[in-house]
Every structure is written in structure tokens, then in C-alpha cells.
Design a protein around this motif. Structure first.
Motif, short mmCIF file in Angstrom:
data_model
loop_
_atom_site.label_atom_id
_atom_site.label_comp_id
_atom_site.label_asym_id
_atom_site.label_seq_id
_atom_site.Cartn_x
_atom_site.Cartn_y
_atom_site.Cartn_z
N ASN A 7 0.86 -1.18 0.00
CA ASN A 7 0.00 0.00 0.00
C ASN A 7 0.89 1.23 0.00
O ASN A 7 1.48 1.59 1.02
CB ASN A 7 -0.90 -0.02 1.24
N HIS A 17 -5.89 1.44 -0.32
CA HIS A 17 -6.20 0.31 0.55
C HIS A 17 -7.52 -0.34 0.17
O HIS A 17 -7.65 -1.57 0.19
CB HIS A 17 -6.27 0.76 2.01
N TRP A 38 1.95 -1.48 4.49
CA TRP A 38 1.75 -0.04 4.32
C TRP A 38 3.09 0.67 4.46
O TRP A 38 3.79 0.49 5.47
CB TRP A 38 0.77 0.47 5.36
#
Length: 206
Positions: A7, A17, A38
Motif C-alpha cells: 500500500n 487500501h 503499508w
């Protein structure tokens, strides 16, 4: 089988996301595990050209890139999601991938990969072209869908209204699962990886 979902948005649960979550849900239905990584809101610097990763397999910059490198040996496929900034992937995604591929190319080679772009309106195809170059440079089979891998919206709720975009994400997940199963079947049947020649570097200025 496991797929790493990167992400690349500064917003942990934003539009990028939302697209990756649709992929993850479909992968699970197909019996494929996934992990979303992330990169965070902190700027991800570009490569310093120091050559340190060639010696250690890790980046000299102590940040998210090294955390992601630890995961590469555990996964069989890669999907990179990015927001679109000025018809390109975000600066953080670009810096992150530059260093990830310099340091971890051997762990990624021959693993299926795909890019996903999220935008309000346009610039997605340019961003996808940019990201796909990382994969093709590193001998990674590209996984496609039934259209370009993109979703549209200014917030997650708008992305969830992009019925076509979410369908593209689900088909991408199914195609990834199919390719992973094909590769697994090939390995079980004794099909070897392609022979790779020693790389020749031809400089244009001598």
C-alpha cells in the motif's frame, strides 16, 4: 501461496487500501493468503547510489524498505498499489520501489506481479506503465485483469461505488491465483526456471 500487497498511499485506509482490500478478499476465496504492507506517511527517500545493498542485501537507509525486504522470501507474488500524483506513482512509492528492487531483486525474480493505481479521474495508465517497468526489468510475469488495474474516487466510499473498478480488482486476484497455481504445478512437474545468462551491459558512451 502468499501475495504481498504494498500500500503506497500515505493514508493507511484510503482509496488505495480499498482497492487492495478487494483483491485480498478475492484471493482468500481462491485459497491464497495475502499480507498488506503499508509504507506509511513518512517520505521514502530515493536510492543514494552507494552500492551498500549489493554487499548486504539491505538498504543503508533504515526505514520501511528493509522491513519489506524481510517479507520477500515468504511470498510468491507481488501487487503494488499507488495513488496517482501528477499522472505518476507517488514520490514515496517511487523511492521505495527503487530501493526495494535494487536490494531485493533476487528475491522477486520470476514471481508474478501487478500494479494497481487509484485516482480521482485520470493519470492512472501513466502510473501503471511506470510501475510495470519494475516488474519487466526483473523478469517477473505480469498479471493482468479484464481492463487496466485502476479504481476511481476521492475517498474510500467513492471507490466502493466504482463497480467496474472493484470488478477489475477481483478479476486481477483470480488471475493472480491462477498464475500462482500454474507455477506451482509446473514446479511439481519438474519444469525448471528459465536459464539466465550473465547480464551484458553495453554503455552508449565509451
Amino acid at each position: 501461496m502468499k501475495v504481498l500487497l504494498i500500500n503506497g498511499s500515505p493514508h493507511r485506509e484510503g482509496c488505495t487500501h480499498t482497492a487492495l482490500a478487494e483483491i485480498a478478499a478475492e484471493l482468500q476465496k481462491q485459497g491464497v493468503e495475502s499480507t498488506e504492507f503499508w509504507i506509511g506517511p513518512a517520505p521514502q527517500g530515493g536510492c543514494l547510489g552507494c552500492g551498500g545493498c549489493a554487499r548486504t542485501g539491505r538498504c543503508v537507509q533504515k526505514d520501511k524498505v528493509n522491513e519489506a525486504l524481510e517479507l520477500l522470501g515468504e511470498v510468491d507474488g507481488l501487487i503494488v498499489g499507488t495513488p496517482v500524483h501528477y499522472a505518476a506513482a507517488s514520490g514515496s512509492v517511487t523511492g521505495f520501489l527503487d530501493r526495494l528492487f535494487y536490494a531485493g531483486s533476487a528475491s522477486l525474480r520470476y514471481k508474478p506481479a501487478a500494479a494497481v493505481a487509484s485516482a480521482r479521474r485520470a493519470g492512472t495508465t501513466a502510473a501503471l506503465d511506470q510501475l510495470n517497468k519494475y516488474f519487466t526489468f526483473n523478469q517477473m510475469p505480469l498479471v493482468s485483469s479484464q481492463y487496466w488495474n485502476m479504481v476511481h474516487g476521492t475517498c474510500p466510499d467513492e471507490v466502493r461505488q466504482d463497480a467496474e473498478g472493484l470488478q477489475i480488482m477481483r478479476q486481477l486476484a483470480r488471475n493472480m491465483a491462477w498464475m500462482l497455481r500454474c507455477i506451482e504445478a509446473g514446479k511439481a512437474a519438474g519444469v525448471p526456471l528459465p536459464e539466465t545468462e550473465e547480464k551484458v551491459r553495453t554503455n552508449f558512451i565509451r
